[in-house]
Scaffold this active site. Structure first.
Site, PDB file in Angstrom:
ATOM      1  CB  SER A 104      -0.908   0.012   1.229  1.00  0.00           C
ATOM      2  OG  SER A 104      -0.123   0.106   2.411  1.00  0.00           O
ATOM      3  CG  PHE A 134      -4.720  -4.312  -5.186  1.00  0.00           C
ATOM      4  CD1 PHE A 134      -4.910  -4.989  -6.386  1.00  0.00           C
ATOM      5  CD2 PHE A 134      -4.306  -5.028  -4.075  1.00  0.00           C
ATOM      6  CE1 PHE A 134      -4.693  -6.350  -6.473  1.00  0.00           C
ATOM      7  CE2 PHE A 134      -4.089  -6.389  -4.148  1.00  0.00           C
ATOM      8  CZ  PHE A 134      -4.275  -7.059  -5.355  1.00  0.00           C
ATOM      9  CB  CYS A 165     -12.542  -4.464   0.988  1.00  0.00           C
ATOM     10  SG  CYS A 165     -11.122  -4.060  -0.059  1.00  0.00           S
ATOM     11  N   GLY A 189       0.518  -6.714   4.819  1.00  0.00           N
ATOM     12  CA  GLY A 189       1.016  -6.179   6.077  1.00  0.00           C
ATOM     13  C   GLY A 189       0.010  -6.279   7.208  1.00  0.00           C
ATOM     14  CB  CYS A 195      -9.526   3.270   2.106  1.00  0.00           C
ATOM     15  SG  CYS A 195     -10.583   2.396   0.914  1.00  0.00           S
TER      16      CYS A 195
END
EC number: 2.8.1.13
Length: 364
Positions: free
Chosen positions: A13, A37, A96, A120, A193
């Protein structure tokens, strides 16, 4: 069957956790390829992409990007909006992880001939009696096992979880000690997010802004409605039922001589029922779309722990399957503010046993 070599595809990320995971995997002798992504870019920022690419280059590992914005919009954001329009309280991070992030990671890895998958996440994995299980992280404050109840064996067997035995402070110190000062000082992500600050402002933008994307039929008129007490008496006007959740006390915009909480949400009439906290207590609930790793460890047992909110209170329960195929959860002690659409996760003996989506909180 794909060969279990030392190659691993790591979701990167650009943050501290996945960056440290990359370093740990390299130290363990794995050949790491990173994938970033593109799910949602808050305020249009792509800094995370640049950070992930730069870290991969510095570590000498391969790196690719995968544009998943369309599928994220369709499967996660639209679901999020639809759930609130139904008077429910969704947990998009659960959906998700279980239906998009990890399956996508596996799909890309398959195309590249890579067996192992990594992220992570602060979770651990254990192999017991023929099954892989997710286990909570050593760092209880960072544990993310709650979001992974829907993963099945075909994913679990491939997962590498290097962060599970680390605390966040240890991860920051680890990065700093290896000269990655910027990585060590990255801010933690907070909340969902695509609306990290306030879901209501996000909903208002999607639902009430007529300049929005009409091709996707996002715009839906939301009018003010009525706050009622449990007897159906009018209390005050509210902004519209989608902007409230079960158990909410703050942000109601009213002043009474007693504490009141959202007890019921009625989309069909645009009415929200307010009541005392005690009246929100429930002793049972029903789950749909559930997943169980091993039914023998869960069904009919009295020492199962259920959580319905991340980092919140644990409650003991028993679990059975109804003739209709739902999971019936009977709580040993009443629990307040159980909302349809929320996720519930089960634990026993330090293992994540599964979970599901709350679909009923009363027998109907």
């Amino acid at each position: 069957m794909m060969e279990k070599n030392k190659r691993v595809l790591l979701g990167m990320s650009g943050g501290t956790d996945s960056s440290v995971a990359a370093m740990l995997l390299l130290e363990a002798g794995y050949e790491v390829t990173g994938v970033t992504f593109r799910f949602y870019e808050f305020n249009g920022s792509t800094e995370y992409l640049e950070d992930a690419r730069a870290l991969a280059a510095r570590l000498g590992i391969g790196h690719i990007t995968y544009d998943a914005r369309k599928v994220f919009q369709e499967q996660i954001i639209d679901y999020f909006i639809d759930e609130y329009m139904s008077g429910h309280t969704p947990v998009p991070c659960t959906l998700c992880n279980n239906q998009l992030k990890w399956p996508l990671l596996a799909k890309i890895a398959d195309e590249m001939g890579i067996f192992y998958l990594a992220t992570g996440h602060y979770v651990r994995k254990q192999w017991i009696d023929g099954n892989y299980y997710i286990a909570p992280a050593e760092d209880v404050d960072k544990d993310q096992s709650f979001f992974l109840w829907g993963l099945r064996q075909e994913i679990l067997q491939r997962m590498l979880l290097p962060m599970g035995g680390m605390t966040k402070s240890e991860a920051r110190a680890y990065a700093a000690g290896r000269g990655f000062e910027k990585v060590s000082k990255k801010k933690d992500s907070i909340g969902v997010c695509f609306c990290p600050l306030d879901y209501r402002s996000f909903l208002k933008k999607c639902l009430c802004d007529e300049s929005g994307d009409k091709n996707r039929n996002i715009y839906r008129k939301v009018e003010r409605g009525r706050f009622l007490d449990e007897s159906g008496n009018f209390i005050a006007w509210h902004e519209g039922y989608p902007f409230y959740t079960i158990g909410q006390r703050r942000g109601l915009g009213i002043q009474l001589n007693r504490a009141v909480f959202v007890k019921e949400i009625h989309p069909e009439t645009n009415e929200v029922v307010l009541a005392s906290l005690k009246s929100l207590e429930k002793s049972e609930m029903w789950l749909k779309d559930w997943n169980i790793v091993d039914e023998s460890r869960l069904l009919g047992c009295d020492d199962v722990i259920v959580k319905i909110r991340y980092r919140k209170q644990e409650n003991h329960c028993s679990v059975t399957i109804t003739p209709e195929g739902l999971l019936h959860i009977r709580l040993h002690e009443p629990l307040s503010a159980i909302a349809e659409g929320q996720a519930a996760a089960f634990y026993k003996d330090g293992l994540l046993l599964g979970g599901g989506i709350i679909t009923m909180t009363d027998q109907r």
